[in-house]
Design an enzyme around this catalytic site. Structure first.
Site, PDB file in Angstrom:
ATOM      1  N   ASP A 178       1.788   8.631  -1.638  1.00 39.40           N
ATOM      2  CA  ASP A 178       2.888   7.901  -1.016  1.00 39.40           C
ATOM      3  C   ASP A 178       2.276   7.504   0.317  1.00 39.40           C
ATOM      4  O   ASP A 178       2.055   8.369   1.182  1.00 39.40           O
ATOM      5  CB  ASP A 178       4.108   8.815  -0.820  1.00 39.40           C
ATOM      6  CG  ASP A 178       5.263   8.049  -0.202  1.00 39.40           C
ATOM      7  OD1 ASP A 178       5.051   7.433   0.868  1.00 39.40           O
ATOM      8  OD2 ASP A 178       6.369   8.052  -0.761  1.00 39.40           O
ATOM      9  N   HIS A 179       1.939   6.244   0.493  1.00 41.15           N
ATOM     10  CA  HIS A 179       1.079   5.914   1.643  1.00 41.15           C
ATOM     11  C   HIS A 179       1.755   6.191   2.980  1.00 41.15           C
ATOM     12  O   HIS A 179       1.082   6.323   3.995  1.00 41.15           O
ATOM     13  CB  HIS A 179       0.516   4.491   1.542  1.00 41.15           C
ATOM     14  CG  HIS A 179       1.455   3.408   1.958  1.00 41.15           C
ATOM     15  ND1 HIS A 179       2.442   2.917   1.144  1.00 41.15           N
ATOM     16  CD2 HIS A 179       1.564   2.700   3.111  1.00 41.15           C
ATOM     17  CE1 HIS A 179       3.098   1.956   1.772  1.00 41.15           C
ATOM     18  NE2 HIS A 179       2.587   1.804   2.975  1.00 41.15           N
ATOM     19  N   HIS A 241       9.277   6.499   0.026  1.00 39.67           N
ATOM     20  CA  HIS A 241       8.851   6.559   1.433  1.00 39.67           C
ATOM     21  C   HIS A 241       9.925   7.144   2.349  1.00 39.67           C
ATOM     22  O   HIS A 241       9.650   7.979   3.192  1.00 39.67           O
ATOM     23  CB  HIS A 241       8.501   5.162   1.956  1.00 39.67           C
ATOM     24  CG  HIS A 241       7.473   4.440   1.147  1.00 39.67           C
ATOM     25  ND1 HIS A 241       6.407   5.061   0.564  1.00 39.67           N
ATOM     26  CD2 HIS A 241       7.343   3.119   0.831  1.00 39.67           C
ATOM     27  CE1 HIS A 241       5.656   4.166  -0.077  1.00 39.67           C
ATOM     28  NE2 HIS A 241       6.209   2.976   0.071  1.00 39.67           N
TER      29      HIS A 241
HETATM   30  C1  BG6 Z   1       5.261  -0.550  -0.412  1.00 48.04           C
HETATM   31  C2  BG6 Z   1       6.362  -1.395  -0.953  1.00 48.04           C
HETATM   32  O1  BG6 Z   1       5.254   0.715  -1.016  1.00 48.04           O
HETATM   33  O2  BG6 Z   1       5.437  -0.390   1.000  1.00 48.04           O
HETATM   34  C3  BG6 Z   1       6.411  -2.732  -0.258  1.00 48.04           C
HETATM   35  O3  BG6 Z   1       6.181  -1.573  -2.342  1.00 48.04           O
HETATM   36  C4  BG6 Z   1       6.480  -2.550   1.236  1.00 48.04           C
HETATM   37  O4  BG6 Z   1       7.501  -3.515  -0.704  1.00 48.04           O
HETATM   38  C5  BG6 Z   1       5.403  -1.612   1.723  1.00 48.04           C
HETATM   39  O5  BG6 Z   1       6.329  -3.833   1.833  1.00 48.04           O
HETATM   40  C6  BG6 Z   1       5.594  -1.291   3.196  1.00 48.04           C
HETATM   41  O6  BG6 Z   1       4.500  -0.574   3.669  1.00 48.04           O
HETATM   42  P1  BG6 Z   1       4.104  -0.614   5.200  1.00 48.04           P
HETATM   43  O7  BG6 Z   1       2.973   0.346   5.321  1.00 48.04           O
HETATM   44  O8  BG6 Z   1       3.728  -2.027   5.529  1.00 48.04           O
HETATM   45  O9  BG6 Z   1       5.319  -0.204   5.978  1.00 48.04           O
END
Ligand code: BG6
Length: 487
Positions: A178-179, A241
C-alpha cells in the site's frame, strides 16, 4: 542483505518505468541493494536483453529523483535481463526457471527469489499458481511475493484472491504494497510518538477532540475510466490508503516494535471500528461526484463528460466519513476521513485537533483562542506543525495563535517505493498490509459498498476545484467541528 534475484512481471509497464526502476536505482546509489543482485524483467513482448537495458536506462533518465555518472548507471543496468512470458503459458515459466538457475550459477547467487507482480490483479492467482507448479518457488533459498492493490473488489473477492495466493505462498512470504505506508511521514508517525513522550502522553481522548485525515487530489479520472468507474473513491483510496493512515495514527504503540507487534496493534484499530449499518450509512458517510469547474486556472469537464464514462454514472469521486473507535483511548473521538478527485489542491495530511484547555473562568479572550493543532503533512510536502496560543505584543497582550513548523527537504526524501522495496528485500513486513488488516477493512467498508450500490444515500455534486460537496462540511458541523485549512 542477502543476494537475490528480483523477478519482475510487467517489466514493460508504466509502474515499472516510473517507480520500480527509479526506486531500485536510488537504492543502488545509496548502496542499499545486496552486493549480488540480478533482475529478470518479464513481459509479453519479444525484447533482447540489450533493448530492455536501454529502456530501463531511459526510464532512469526520465523518472529517477537522482542521477549518477555513466559508469555507475552501466553497472546498475548490467544486472538486468529480460525474458518473454505469456502469463498462461506453462512452458514460459520453465524457460524462466532455466534462465534464473543459469544466472544463479554464473553469478554465484543463492536461490533467493523475489517475485514482484506489477500486473493487473486479475493475473495474480494464475501467476502464483504457475510459480508454484513450475518449481520456480521451490528452490532452497527464500521466496517472496510482492503485489499491489487492489486486493479484491469486495470482501468475498478479496477472500477468494487470498485463498488462491495462499496455495503458493505463506502469509509471511506475501508483501502487499500500500504505497501510502511507504511515504516517509507515514513511517515516522509511530517513531515520533515513541521518541517524544510529550506527544504520546497526549494520545488519548482525554486531550484529543477529533482527528482529520485528508487525501485530496487535483487529478480527475485521467485515462483510467475503465478501472475507476467500477471502483470509485471508496475502493480506490478509502478501503486501503485512508484506513491504513487511520491505523497508523490510532495505533497503540506496541511494547516491542517488531513487525508482528505493530501489525497486531494495527489490526486492533480496525477491529475497534464501530460497524455501520447499511441503512444508516448516510448518517456518517457523504458521497460525491465532480461537475465541471476550474483547477488551477484551467477549466475541466464534469466526471460524466470524461472520455469513456457513461453520462448516467453514479460513481463516487469523493467520499467523506465520520468513524468512531470502540477503544478505551479513543472513546468519543471522531475520526473524519475524506478523499476525492478534482479538488482544489493536492494534499495528504492528518490534523489532530486538541480539546480546549481545561476551562477556568470564561475570559474575554476566549474568542481569540484557537485549539492546539498537530499537523502531519504527508505529501506533496512533508512537515509537522503545532499550533499554539501566545500573547500578541502588538495588540495589548491579546492572544494570538502561532505555528511551530518543520518542513523536510523534499529532494532528500526517499520515494515510497524505495522504502518499500528496500523493506521487502530485507524481509521486513512492518509497512506492508497484513491479510487480517485487508480483510477487516473490506468487512468494515462492505455496508458502504452496498449502500452506494443500492443508492441508499444521495450522490452530492461538487464543482471541480472545490473542497468537495457542502455536505462534507455539515458532517463535521453537526459535532461542532470543521475541516481545517480549507481556504
Ligand atoms: C492510487 C490510486 O492508489 O493512489 C490513484 O489508485 C491515486 O487513483 C493515487 O491517484 C494517489 O497516490 P498519491 O501518492 O499521489 O497520493
Amino acid at each position: 542483505m542477502e543476494p537475490v534475484t528480483f523477478v519482475l512481471f510487467g517489466a514493460t509497464g508504466d509502474l515499472a518505468k516510473r517507480k520500480i526502476y527509479p526506486a531500485l536505482f536510488n537504492l543502488f546509489i545509496d548502496k542499499k541493494l545486496p552486493p549480488s543482485f540480478s533482475v529478470i524483467g518479464l513481459g509479453r513482448r519479444e525484447l533482447s536483453d540489450e533493448t530492455f537495458q536501454a529502456n530501463v536506462a531511459q526510464s532512469l533518465t526520465q523518472f529517477s529523483r537522482r542521477q549518477a555518472d555513466e559508469a555507475a548507471k552501466q553497472e546498475f543496468i548490467s544486472a538486468f535481463g529480460y525474458n518473454i512470458l505469456n502469463i498462461d503459458r506453462k512452458d514460459d515459466y520453465l524457460k524462466l526457471l532455466d534462465r534464473i538457475e543459469q544466472r544463479e550459477k554464473d553469478q554465484l547467487l543463492p536461490p533467493n527469489r523475489m517475485f514482484y507482480l506489477s500486473v493487473g490483479p486479475e493475473f495474480f492467482a494464475t501467476i502464483a499458481a504457475n510459480i508454484e507448479e513450475s518449481g520456480l518457488g521451490s528452490a532452497k533459498g527464500w521466496k517472496r511475493l510482492v503485489i499491489e492493490k487492489p486486493f479484491g473488489h469486495d470482501l468475498q473477492s478479496a477472500r477468494d484472491l487470498n485463498e488462491s495466493l495462499s496455495q503458493a505462498f505463506t502469509e509471511q512470504e506475501i508483501f502487499r504494497i500500500d504505497h501510502y505506508l511507504g511515504k516517509p511521514m507515514v513511517q515516522k508517525l509511530s517513531v515520533l510518538r515513541q521518541n517524544n513522550p510529550v506527544l504520546d502522553a497526549l494520545w488519548t481522548s482525554r486531550y484529543i477532540s477529533n482527528v482529520q485525515i485528508t487525501a485530496n487530489e487535483t487529478v480527475g479520472v485521467e485515462e483510467r475510466a475503465g478501472y475507476y468507474d467500477h471502483v470509485g473513491a471508496v475502493r480506490d483510496m478509502f478501503q486501503n490508503h485512508m484506513l491504513q493512515l487511520l491505523m497508523m495514527l490510532a495505533i497503540q504503540l506496541p511494547k516491542n516494535s517488531t513487525p508482528e507487534g505493530v501489525r497486531e496493534q494495527k489490526k486492533r484499530v480496525v477491529e475497534a471500528l464501530v460497524p455501520l449499518k447499511k441503512q444508516e450509512v448516510g448518517l456518517s458517510v457523504v458521497r460525491g461526484q465532480y461537475t465541471e469547474g476550474t483547477i488551477q486556472g484551467k477549466p475541466v469537464v464534469s466526471y460524466t463528460s470524461e472520455p469513456n464514462i457513461a453520462p448516467t454514472s453514479m460513481n463516487d469521486t469523493f467520499i467523506a466519513a465520520k468513524l468512531q473507535l470502540d477503544a478505551a483511548f479513543w472513546r468519543e473521538v471522531p475520526f473524519y476521513i475524506r478523499t476525492g478527485k478534482r479538488l482544489k489542491e493536492k494534499t495528504t495530511r492528518i490534523v489532530v485537533e486538541f480539546k480546549e484547555p481545561l476551562k477556568q473562568q470564561p475570559s474575554a479572550q476566549d474568542d481569540l483562542k484557537q485549539p492546539n493543532l498537530l499537523v502531519f503533512e504527508i505529501s506533496p510536502n512533508e512537515g509537522i506543525s503545532l499550533q499554539l496560543n501566545t500573547r500578541d505584543p502588538q495588540h495589548k497582550g491579546e492572544l494570538k495563535p502561532i505555528q511551530i513548523d518543520f518542513h523536510a527537504n523534499s529532494q532528500e526524501q526517499p520515494e515510497a517505493y524505495e522504502n518499500l522495496i528496500f523493506d521487502a528485500l530485507q524481509g521486513d513486513p512492518t509497512f506492508f498490509a497484513h491479510w487480517d488488516e485487508v480483510e477487516l477493512s473490506w468487512q468494515w467498508v462492505e455496508p458502504i459498498l452496498q449502500a452506494f450500490q443500492e443508492n441508499l444515500l444521495p450522490l452530492h455534486h461538487y464543482p471541480a476545484g472545490s473542497y468537495g460537496p457542502a455536505e462534507s462540511d455539515e458532517l463535521l458541523a453537526s459535532s461542532g467541528h470543521h475541516w481545517w485549512f480549507d481556504v
